[in-house]
Design a protein around this motif. Structure first.
Motif, PDB file in Angstrom:
ATOM      1  N   ILE A  18      27.068  54.320  70.191  1.00  0.00           N
ATOM      2  CA  ILE A  18      28.209  53.460  70.520  1.00  0.00           C
ATOM      3  C   ILE A  18      28.523  52.537  69.343  1.00  0.00           C
ATOM      4  O   ILE A  18      29.698  52.326  69.000  1.00  0.00           O
ATOM      5  CB  ILE A  18      27.928  52.652  71.806  1.00  0.00           C
TER       6      ILE A  18
ATOM      7  N   HIS B 173      30.394  54.550  66.810  1.00  0.00           N
ATOM      8  CA  HIS B 173      31.757  54.792  67.273  1.00  0.00           C
ATOM      9  C   HIS B 173      32.617  53.533  67.123  1.00  0.00           C
ATOM     10  O   HIS B 173      33.748  53.594  66.608  1.00  0.00           O
ATOM     11  CB  HIS B 173      31.720  55.239  68.738  1.00  0.00           C
ATOM     12  N   GLU B 174      32.085  52.397  67.540  1.00  0.00           N
ATOM     13  CA  GLU B 174      32.848  51.148  67.473  1.00  0.00           C
ATOM     14  C   GLU B 174      33.109  50.707  66.034  1.00  0.00           C
ATOM     15  O   GLU B 174      34.097  50.037  65.761  1.00  0.00           O
ATOM     16  CB  GLU B 174      32.102  50.047  68.234  1.00  0.00           C
TER      17      GLU B 174
ATOM     18  N   LYS C 104      28.351  62.028  74.003  1.00  0.00           N
ATOM     19  CA  LYS C 104      29.746  62.456  74.088  1.00  0.00           C
ATOM     20  C   LYS C 104      30.509  61.647  75.149  1.00  0.00           C
ATOM     21  O   LYS C 104      31.646  61.206  74.929  1.00  0.00           O
ATOM     22  CB  LYS C 104      29.825  63.952  74.412  1.00  0.00           C
TER      23      LYS C 104
ATOM     24  N   THR D 218      31.140  57.959  74.101  1.00  0.00           N
ATOM     25  CA  THR D 218      32.083  57.757  72.984  1.00  0.00           C
ATOM     26  C   THR D 218      33.388  58.521  73.206  1.00  0.00           C
ATOM     27  O   THR D 218      34.136  58.782  72.258  1.00  0.00           O
ATOM     28  CB  THR D 218      31.435  58.191  71.651  1.00  0.00           C
ATOM     29  N   ASN D 219      33.651  58.869  74.464  1.00  0.00           N
ATOM     30  CA  ASN D 219      34.900  59.555  74.833  1.00  0.00           C
ATOM     31  C   ASN D 219      35.119  60.854  74.065  1.00  0.00           C
ATOM     32  O   ASN D 219      36.261  61.257  73.812  1.00  0.00           O
ATOM     33  CB  ASN D 219      36.107  58.626  74.608  1.00  0.00           C
TER      34      ASN D 219
ATOM     35  N   GLU E 159      34.769  61.362  71.062  1.00  0.00           N
ATOM     36  CA  GLU E 159      35.397  61.107  69.763  1.00  0.00           C
ATOM     37  C   GLU E 159      34.417  61.073  68.601  1.00  0.00           C
ATOM     38  O   GLU E 159      34.828  61.154  67.442  1.00  0.00           O
ATOM     39  CB  GLU E 159      36.162  59.774  69.823  1.00  0.00           C
ATOM     40  N   LEU E 160      33.131  60.930  68.886  1.00  0.00           N
ATOM     41  CA  LEU E 160      32.124  60.828  67.819  1.00  0.00           C
ATOM     42  C   LEU E 160      31.595  62.215  67.467  1.00  0.00           C
ATOM     43  O   LEU E 160      31.096  62.937  68.332  1.00  0.00           O
ATOM     44  CB  LEU E 160      30.969  59.924  68.266  1.00  0.00           C
TER      45      LEU E 160
ATOM     46  N   SER F  46      36.657  56.702  61.146  1.00  0.00           N
ATOM     47  CA  SER F  46      36.941  57.407  62.409  1.00  0.00           C
ATOM     48  C   SER F  46      37.261  58.888  62.212  1.00  0.00           C
ATOM     49  O   SER F  46      37.807  59.530  63.115  1.00  0.00           O
ATOM     50  CB  SER F  46      38.091  56.731  63.172  1.00  0.00           C
TER      51      SER F  46
END
Length: 360
Positions: A88, A91-92, A122, A125-126, A128-129, A344
């Motif tokens: 997380i 990701h952030e 997964k 992090t939606n 997205e990672l 990102s």
């Protein structure tokens, strides 16, 4: 020299020559490659947040500080929630990707845990990672399970593509089989992973010609990404007995940069990591690698309490920094190298994308 810089293919002798360069010729070679490769890949560098979550290992490699037989290693295993929190954080902070790395295990308890972790990361992090894993030799079934759970890149270093040298740095037994290692790489490719491997540079008994063969091995295997760096000896390993025949640390460092630049010529569109081991020798080691061919860097986001215990080699840098410290430091280092961070972005290997026609 200029002829080699524009050749589409390079021979073993030509690669050996480039790898062994010193002085003014070497400076010219490195700078030329540095200027040339941004024409192919641009200036972007991709972050992979590295979580070294366990140093328990079933292997007994002669060079490694976390080998099974090292009774002085402080063993640890970070709990799942802490790993998810690290993901997380990545990701952030717009890293784009995460790397999960540990000692090699293949028991069901371990493999099932990884499957569940991948799914949890997964979800947290939606989706997205991006996720790279470096977890050693496994069965095809396990590799497929992890791929379906969300991992899409896999790093499995060969350490030396020369079979004779391989068995000088590994025991020759069922647990350490040269053909098994290569077959695992082929299996990863078949499943659809972006597949990476790598070697150590400056091993005892190693020659420039063998290093040239390593680069040709990457080419022949159609590898998508490479992580390689200087061999740094560890006192608690059998290979330490050969410390007196090693190249000086600075030579190992210089040849490592030569290898990165030569590989960038040989395979212009793969991903090449700036190894942390470079910084163990030269405070500016990773920046130099970015200037001369590398385009991936891995901030260590392992919880600081355990970071010092993942000692594959000695004098490992950044073991006392928090994740935010490491990120800020590397951001500055990337800028100093004249590169920019692809925030990102997964930063998929262009080599892989060309072969598979897909990317994030």
């Amino acid at each position: 020299m200029d002829i080699l810089l524009v050749k589409e293919t390079l021979t073993r002798d030509e690669l050996s020559f480039l790898i062994s360069l010193e002085g003014v010729e070497r400076d010219y070679f490195l700078k030329s490659v540095g200027n040339k490769y941004i024409e192919t890949l641009g200036k972007k560098v991709y972050f992979r947040g590295l979580v070294e979550f366990s140093n328990y290992c079933t292997k007994d490699c002669y060079y490694c500080g976390i080998r099974k037989s090292n009774n002085h290693s402080e063993r640890y295993d970070i709990d799942d929630q802490a790993i998810i929190e690290a993901a997380i954080f990545a990701h952030e902070n717009k890293y784009g990707s995460l790397v999960l790395q540990s000692g090699e295990r293949s028991d069901t308890t371990f493999t099932s845990r990884i499957t569940n972790l991948l799914k949890a990361i997964k979800e947290a992090t939606n989706g997205e990672l991006g996720i790279t894993i470096s977890l050693g030799e496994q069965s095809e079934e396990v590799y497929r399970e992890w791929f379906e759970a969300g991992a899409h890149r896999y790093l499995l270093r060969i350490e030396s593509s020369n079979k004779e040298l391989y068995y000088k740095i590994h025991p020759e037994d069922e647990k350490h089989n040269f053909e098994t290692r290569i077959n695992c790489l082929k299996t990863l490719q078949k499943i659809g992973y972006q597949t990476g491997t790598g070697v150590m540079i400056g091993l005892p008994f190693q020659s420039y010609e063998q290093l040239a063969d390593d680069l040709l091995f990457f080419k022949d295997m159609n590898i998508d990404m490479v992580g390689m760096g200087p061999f740094i000896e560890h006192t608690e390993t059998p290979l330490y007995a050969h410390k007196d025949i090693l190249w000086p640390l600075q030579r190992r460092f210089d040849v490592s940069l030569n290898m990165i630049a030569a590989l960038r010529l040989l395979m212009p569109d793969i991903n090449i990591a700036a190894a942390t081991a470079l910084q163990a020798i030269d405070p500016m080691g990773r920046e130099k690698a970015l200037r001369f061919g590398a385009n991936v860097i891995m901030p260590n986001i392992t919880p600081t309490l355990h970071r010092k215990d993942y000692t594959l080699y000695e004098n490992k840098p950044c073991t006392d920094e928090g994740a935010e410290d490491c990120s800020n430091c590397l951001s500055i280092r990337v800028e100093m190298a004249g590169r920019e961070i692809g925030y990102s972005e997964w930063g998929d290997s262009k080599h892989y994308v060309k072969r598979h026609g897909k990317s994030n």
